[in-house]
Design a protein around this motif. Structure first.
Motif, PDB file in Angstrom:
ATOM      1  N   TYR A  96      39.540 -13.470  67.460  1.00  0.00           N
ATOM      2  CA  TYR A  96      38.386 -12.561  66.511  1.00  0.00           C
ATOM      3  C   TYR A  96      38.564 -11.234  66.989  1.00  0.00           C
ATOM      4  O   TYR A  96      38.712 -10.638  66.142  1.00  0.00           O
ATOM      5  N   ASP A 143      41.513  -9.262  66.136  1.00  0.00           N
ATOM      6  CA  ASP A 143      41.463  -9.204  65.481  1.00  0.00           C
ATOM      7  C   ASP A 143      41.195  -7.112  65.101  1.00  0.00           C
ATOM      8  O   ASP A 143      41.052  -6.339  64.939  1.00  0.00           O
ATOM      9  N   GLU A 157      44.792 -11.867  60.859  1.00  0.00           N
ATOM     10  CA  GLU A 157      43.411 -11.941  60.568  1.00  0.00           C
ATOM     11  C   GLU A 157      43.470 -13.851  60.880  1.00  0.00           C
ATOM     12  O   GLU A 157      43.360 -14.800  60.461  1.00  0.00           O
ATOM     13  N   SER A 214      44.079 -15.144  63.793  1.00  0.00           N
ATOM     14  CA  SER A 214      43.188 -15.723  64.490  1.00  0.00           C
ATOM     15  C   SER A 214      42.223 -17.078  63.608  1.00  0.00           C
ATOM     16  O   SER A 214      41.994 -17.918  64.501  1.00  0.00           O
ATOM     17  N   GLY A 215      43.091 -16.599  62.231  1.00  0.00           N
ATOM     18  CA  GLY A 215      41.859 -17.330  61.811  1.00  0.00           C
ATOM     19  C   GLY A 215      42.415 -19.074  62.772  1.00  0.00           C
ATOM     20  O   GLY A 215      41.846 -20.338  62.384  1.00  0.00           O
ATOM     21  N   ARG A 273      41.393 -19.986  66.195  1.00  0.00           N
ATOM     22  CA  ARG A 273      40.030 -20.424  66.195  1.00  0.00           C
ATOM     23  C   ARG A 273      39.870 -22.005  65.188  1.00  0.00           C
ATOM     24  O   ARG A 273      39.393 -22.565  65.859  1.00  0.00           O
TER      25      ARG A 273
END
Lengths: 272, 272, 272
Positions: free
Chosen positions: A210, A213, A261, A264-265, A268
């Motif tokens: 995150y 990002d 984004e 990183s999503g 995660r």
């Protein structure tokens, strides 16, 4: 039916719809205060309407200048700025993670003695209070213009961000697991490796992704104060009234932020 | 028999979910005015889907539903909302709007009769508020009117849920597992209350319930659903081991069917 | 984790399979190599002489920054007031615009999944990926320098933030409470006001105050590009190398941010 005579008509007459704030006087005071503030605050916005009107026309002309975006004529500069931003992001995130782990350990009340705790919380507070831009101004003043100042700024901001969230996570971890490991006779570092790390690792990875990002987004503005990155390119484009190039830079930033984004999503979700 | 006397008439009702599961398979059912009917069957038999198809919270795939002669299936959005006012629904987990007060939850039964702005400012007609207080007093909750719904116990919440449905001035109650989240004593109290209220007001009810003993004690008619089809329809006395096996599958039902005599007598007085 | 059979026939436990080991090492190696490469890129663009000089520069800077010029505070109250107004009005505007966007973007409230939902998601992404400072840069060109550009910049950046967090909260609400309100025959707007709004209200308040807190920080630097607030004084002071004034501004920002963080924490605590 009921023992004491209950009068629904009287109760209905007495019933008032519940209000958000119970105390009527406090409620009106808050409404009045909000209204007064709105009037004062709006009054402090000095809008020169004639200028705004002519500004609209001017603005339309400027906006027209953004189209079509020109990726080609300043290709070198854009690529250069982009590469600088990306390298800054990578190094700053890596450095930030490495430094934030000890800070987080020190800022966790269940692991660190009080003086260490206060010191580490202090670092986190300073890093979180100031906007990246302000930190960048100080670093530029010390180190000169260029991406190094930007990189250190981002690394410093990363320490505050990761340090705080990670420390909270460590404080929230299950004490039983740590106790069980301690009961085996493990040393402090073994405790970290076997009890703390397994519990906080998914969150550490998630937060790092995150932050990667966020760091890229921030790297796009640090150039405004001379700390390198694509913000430099953008600022130069604005200074030279090359709005078509500026538009191209903005589009590139949005595209990369989207890619970041998305990645990183994905990271995660993968570590959950 | 599908006479015109039936309050609710369901013909050839089927529901296939987008996942491909056939929840209801060509169901025919008539409920006359004022009849309290229990719908029993194993989990996943389609009990919940059936009552949700009646008020079209779930859209049926095929078949027709008629209430008081009006065809519910095929109504437009506005007409459906008007038709829903005649069908009060009571939920398993109470489904009260937790952050609203007891009174607001009860009054929300009148939403279908009230304009948007009137409901926004909680300006309900005086007789509605009076009616709400009368009902609250009937179930012993008048003193809780201004408590928030999440401050209530399970039994109290379900009473509020019942009152919300009654405020709609319905002809039919659709009741979805009213006792599944309650302890045995509260379960019986709630069921008794439901049956009493239905008798007082001449309401029909379809009560989904998985507790066979409760169904037998409180309903005058029992319908057994298995894999989306009606496999039993008759009076509670007709429930025997053979029928239960038909509904739920093979099991030693003798113990479940044996009950103390005096309790039987007591409940018979209420249910009759 | 893997258990393999050793040559002597005794099972051997290893943390990973050999292949997993290799992948983990390759991953670490790749990450370190990438970071080193990026650092090399940065270091090539750094005049290291300046950096070696940094401790001296830093010490010099600190000596020039202290003591702060306390008297300068008198000129800062107005810009500080402006800064707070920029943040507050910008947040208010963003709330006004972000709430409808959130309802359009949440899959359980959007009126059209095919058209409006993607449009709302695009608005959210576009707003989030551009830093408020860049928004300010563009707006200052279009509208001319001043608070208005700052307010709009804050609002444009915050719409996406507020809408994203709010629509995630909307998607997490309890659907049966909404179903219950629908079952009463309530209209669309009433379902929104009675079934959904009470459930997301605490999240909404928390998000708004959280963003206001962030916006106070952001508003302190908007002045660097001419969008009003205390950043204008900062820019002016840096331009004339008036470091004691800079320190004074930093201190004021520090206090403001700490106070806003305290207020925000208090409010969030109160609504939950």
């Amino acid at each position: 039916m009921s023992a004491t005579a209950f009068d629904p008509a009287a109760a209905a007459r007495a019933w008032r719809p519940p209000a958000l704030i119970g105390d009527a006087r406090l409620r009106w005071a808050i409404y009045a205060g909000a209204l007064l503030y709105a009037a004062l605050a709006l009054g402090s916005v000095e809008v020169n309407w004639t200028r705004a009107a002519e500004g609209l026309e001017r603005g339309a002309r400027f906006l027209a200048g953004f189209f079509p975006p020109d990726f080609v004529s300043k290709r070198e500069e854009i690529l250069d700025g982009l590469l600088e931003s990306l390298t800054m992001t990578v190094v700053a995130t890596a450095l930030g993670i490495v430094l934030s782990v000890p800070v987080a350990l020190g800022a966790a009340r269940n692991l660190a003695p009080l003086p260490v705790y206060l010191f580490c919380r202090g670092i986190i507070a300073v890093s979180r209070t100031f906007q990246e831009i302000i930190i960048a101004i100080v670093f530029v003043a010390m180190l000169g213009f260029g991406p190094l100042a930007g990189m250190l700024t981002l690394a410093f901001a990363t320490i505050g961000f990761l340090g705080k969230l990670l420390a909270e996570d460590i404080e929230d971890m299950q004490a039983e697991q740590a106790e069980a490991i301690r009961a085996t006779g493990a040393g402090w570092f073994q405790l970290l490796a076997w009890a703390v790390l397994p519990q906080v690792r998914p969150r550490l990875i998630g937060l790092s992704a995150y932050r990667l990002d966020i760091n890229f987004r921030e790297s796009a503005v640090l150039g405004l104060v001379g700390a390198g990155g694509i913000g430099d390119t953008l600022n130069t484009a604005f200074d030279r009234y090359e709005f078509d190039t500026a538009a191209a830079v903005l589009i590139v930033i949005v595209a990369i932020v989207l890619a970041c984004e998305y990645t990183s999503g994905w990271i995660r979700r993968a570590v959950q | 028999m599908p006479g015109d006397a039936a309050l609710l008439s369901v013909e050839g009702l089927s529901k296939r979910y987008p996942t491909g599961d056939l929840a209801l398979d060509d169901v025919d059912l008539q409920v006359p005015a004022g009849q309290v009917m229990a719908l029993i069957g194993p989990s996943g038999a389609g009990k919940s889907t059936l009552i949700r198809c009646v008020n079209r919270l779930v859209e049926p795939s095929a078949g027709r539903v008629r209430l008081e002669g009006e065809e519910i299936t095929g109504l437009g959005a506005t007409a459906l909302r008007r038709a829903r006012r005649r069908m009060g629904m009571i939920f398993q987990e109470y489904a009260l709007v937790e952050r609203l007060t007891v009174m607001e939850n009860v009054l929300s039964g009148r939403l279908g009769y009230t304009g948007f702005w009137a409901s926004w400012f909680r300006r309900f007609p005086r007789r509605d508020v009076e009616q709400a207080f009368r009902l609250l007093d009937r179930v012993g909750l008048a003193h809780m009117a201004d408590k928030r719904a999440d401050a209530l116990s399970g039994g109290q919440r379900q009473r509020v849920g019942i009152l919300r449905a009654l405020m709609q001035d319905p002809a039919l109650l659709l009741v979805d597992e009213p006792t599944a989240s309650l302890d045995p004593r509260t379960s019986r109290q709630i069921m008794r209350l439901l049956v009493e209220l239905c008798e007082e007001r001449g309401l029909a009810a379809i009560i989904n319930i998985h507790d066979v003993a409760l169904a037998r004690d409180f309903a005058r008619r029992i319908v057994g659903l298995r894999a989306g089809r009606i496999v039993f329809d008759g009076p509670p006395e007709a429930l025997d081991a053979e029928v239960l096996t038909r509904i739920y599958g093979e099991e030693d039902w003798s113990r479940a069917l044996r009950r103390p005599e005096e309790e039987d007598a007591e409940e018979a007085a209420t249910a009759a | 984790m893997a258990v393999t059979c050793g040559p002597d026939g005794i099972p051997q436990w290893r943390r990973r399979t050999p292949r997993g080991d290799l992948l983990a090492w390759a991953g670490w190696l790749g990450a370190v190599a990438l970071t080193m490469l990026c650092f090399h890129y940065i270091s090539e663009r750094t005049i290291w002489a300046f950096v070696w000089d940094a401790p001296a520069q830093g010490a010099d800077l600190v000596s020039r920054m202290f003591p702060p010029r306390w008297s300068y505070a008198a000129q800062l109250w107005r810009p500080l007031w402006d800064t707070i107004n920029i943040a507050t009005l910008g947040t208010a505007l963003a709330v006004l615009l972000g709430v409808p966007v959130a309802f359009l973007a949440a899959h359980n409230t959007t009126p059209s999944r095919a058209l409006l939902r993607p449009a709302a998601l695009f608005v959210i992404v576009a707003s989030r990926s551009i830093n408020s400072l860049i928004w300010a840069l563009v707006l200052v060109i279009v509208l001319g320098p001043g608070m208005l550009a700052g307010i709009l910049a804050i609002a444009l950046r915050s719409i996406g933030f507020i809408a994203k967090l709010l629509y995630e909260a909307i998607e997490e609400i309890d659907p049966t409470q909404v179903e219950a309100v629908e079952a009463t025959g309530a209209g669309r707007a009433q379902v929104l006001a009675w079934g959904i709004a009470p459930q997301v209200l605490p999240a909404f308040a928390g998000i708004s105050v959280f963003r206001w807190d962030i916006n106070i920080r952001e508003a302190t630097v908007l002045g660097l590009v001419g969008a009003g607030g205390i950043g204008m004084q900062l820019q002016a002071s840096i331009n004339v190398l008036a470091w004691p004034q800079v320190t004074m501004i930093f201190l004021l920002i520090l206090v403001t941010v700490l106070v806003s963080e305290w207020v925000s924490a208090r409010v969030r605590h109160a609504v939950i």
